[in-house]
Design an enzyme around this catalytic site. Structure first.
Site, PDB file in Angstrom:
ATOM      1  N   GLN A   1      -5.700  -2.743   9.924  1.00 18.53           N
ATOM      2  CA  GLN A   1      -4.918  -3.382   9.560  1.00 18.53           C
ATOM      3  C   GLN A   1      -6.081  -4.789   9.874  1.00 18.53           C
ATOM      4  O   GLN A   1      -6.072  -4.738  10.844  1.00 18.53           O
ATOM      5  CB  GLN A   1      -3.741  -3.424   9.177  1.00 18.53           C
TER       6      GLN A   1
ATOM      7  N   ASP B   1     -12.158   1.749   3.382  1.00 24.89           N
ATOM      8  CA  ASP B   1     -12.339  -0.489   2.536  1.00 24.89           C
ATOM      9  C   ASP B   1     -13.646  -0.406   3.040  1.00 24.89           C
ATOM     10  O   ASP B   1     -14.153  -1.701   2.689  1.00 24.89           O
ATOM     11  CB  ASP B   1     -11.844  -0.684   4.488  1.00 24.89           C
TER      12      ASP B   1
ATOM     13  N   LYS C   1       0.594  -1.496   0.010  1.00 28.34           N
ATOM     14  CA  LYS C   1      -0.069   0.073  -0.126  1.00 28.34           C
ATOM     15  C   LYS C   1       1.278   1.387  -0.310  1.00 28.34           C
ATOM     16  O   LYS C   1       0.386   1.882  -0.425  1.00 28.34           O
ATOM     17  CB  LYS C   1      -0.676  -0.181   1.159  1.00 28.34           C
TER      18      LYS C   1
END
Ligand code: NAP
Length: 297
Positions: free
Chosen positions: A98, A121, A54
């Site tokens: 995460q 997300d 990322k």
């Protein structure tokens, strides 16, 4: 038949170039770069690898990106405080937690605490709901990347039967939802399979588009695939391999060698879906930054 191997990296590069251009325009217009904060508990090696990917994509497209590492044993309340601090910080446009989170943390509670505008997300129930009713804001990166790739390889979902193996909130369910929307870009007929599905092969053999997201090494063999189908392998599984330096190798949920004899197109593992996921995170971060700018004007 020998399948065309879908080069996820090449598709991701193409998308990345467009995002870089749009990020540059955003910076000129608002005098600030889109910014993403990742909050991670502990340093799980697989998560670290994803975080590094990322970071690289963000750096290439001009997104400011920062990872806050908290200890694995961080209490839920402290994690909620960290999320709230990022929600309140107007210089942060996008927040990502995460996963996987340790067992003492209620994942849904944390996801619900993220400002839905910053939830890149797309896991906040408000964003899930908007997607279901056909008014998407942020959609989960992996299915979004797959959807984009299907179009770019000339396999638009409309009129095709897509079969998805796996019903996670991360991949299977949002993939299903994206494919069945009554829009020109979607409009597929879709079937979702899981461990309660009797005779999985019966269903997978009906698929014009087969998406395997079960997390089971090489579950889908060539004889479970309809000749000419496009096969998207989402799985990333480490299997023992004493001949490799690391002692393991990565395989997908699809048995690559037998599948390539039957499918018309197939994603490899690695180098298929993974790069698409990362680039879609950059795309969602830019979208979140735009939403923040619109709400100020
Ligand atoms: P998950 O949360 O473990 O969900 C797996 C799903 O597959 C579940 O719905 C499960 O059914 C179903 N399943 C498992 N075994 C099955 C079987 N034998 N037959 C039919 N269905 C079966 O996994 P996930 O988070 O969706 O991830 C799936 C895989 O994709 C993993 O390997 C993960 O590492 C990989 N992944 C890759 C990317 C990427 O960017 N490339 C991104 C995300 C995930 P039940 O619901 O009945 O248990």
């Amino acid at each position: 038949m020998s399948a065309v191997i879908i080069d996820g990296r090449a598709i991701a590069d193409e998308i990345e170039r467009a995002i870089r251009h749009d990020v540059s325009n955003y910076c000129s217009l608002y005098n600030i770069a889109p910014s993403l904060v990742v909050i991670a508990l502990g340093k799980d090696p697989r998560s670290m690898s994803y975080i590094r990917q990322k970071t690289r994509v963000c750096a290439r497209v001009g997104i400011r990106d920062r990872t806050i590492f908290l200890p694995l044993e961080t209490p839920e309340e402290d994690l909620l405080d960290a999320v709230c601090a990022m929600n309140e910080d107007s210089s942060v446009h996008a927040v990502l937690i995460q996963e996987p989170l340790p067992k003492h943390i209620a994942s849904l509670k944390i996801l619900q605490a993220i400002d839905p505008i910053k939830d890149v997300d797309g896991f906040h129930p408000e964003n899930v709901g908007l997607s279901v009713v056909g008014a998407p804001r942020h959609e989960p990166c992996t299915p979004k990347g797959i959807f984009e790739a299907l179009h770019r390889i000339g396999c638009a979902p409309a009129g095709r039967h897509a079969v998805i193996v796996g019903r996670s909130n991360l991949v299977g369910k949002p993939m299903m939802n994206m494919l069945i929307q009554k829009t020109e870009r979607a409009n597929a007929t879709a079937t979702l399979c899981h461990t309660g599905t009797p005779d999985l092969a019966f269903h997978t053999r009906q698929a014009d588009i087969l998406i395997a997201a079960a997390g089971r090494p090489e579950l889908i063999k060539g004889d479970m695939i309809k000749p000419g189908a496009a096969v998207i392998d989402v799985g990333i599984n480490a299997v023992d391999d004493p001949s490799s330096k690391k002692g393991y190798r990565l395989v997908g949920d699809v048995h690559f060698e037998s599948a390539r004899e039957v499918a018309s197109a197939l994603t490899p593992v690695p180098g298929g879906v993974g790069p698409l996921t990362c680039v879609m995170l950059a795309s969602n971060t830019l979208a979140a930054a735009r939403l923040a700018a619109e709400s100020r004007s």
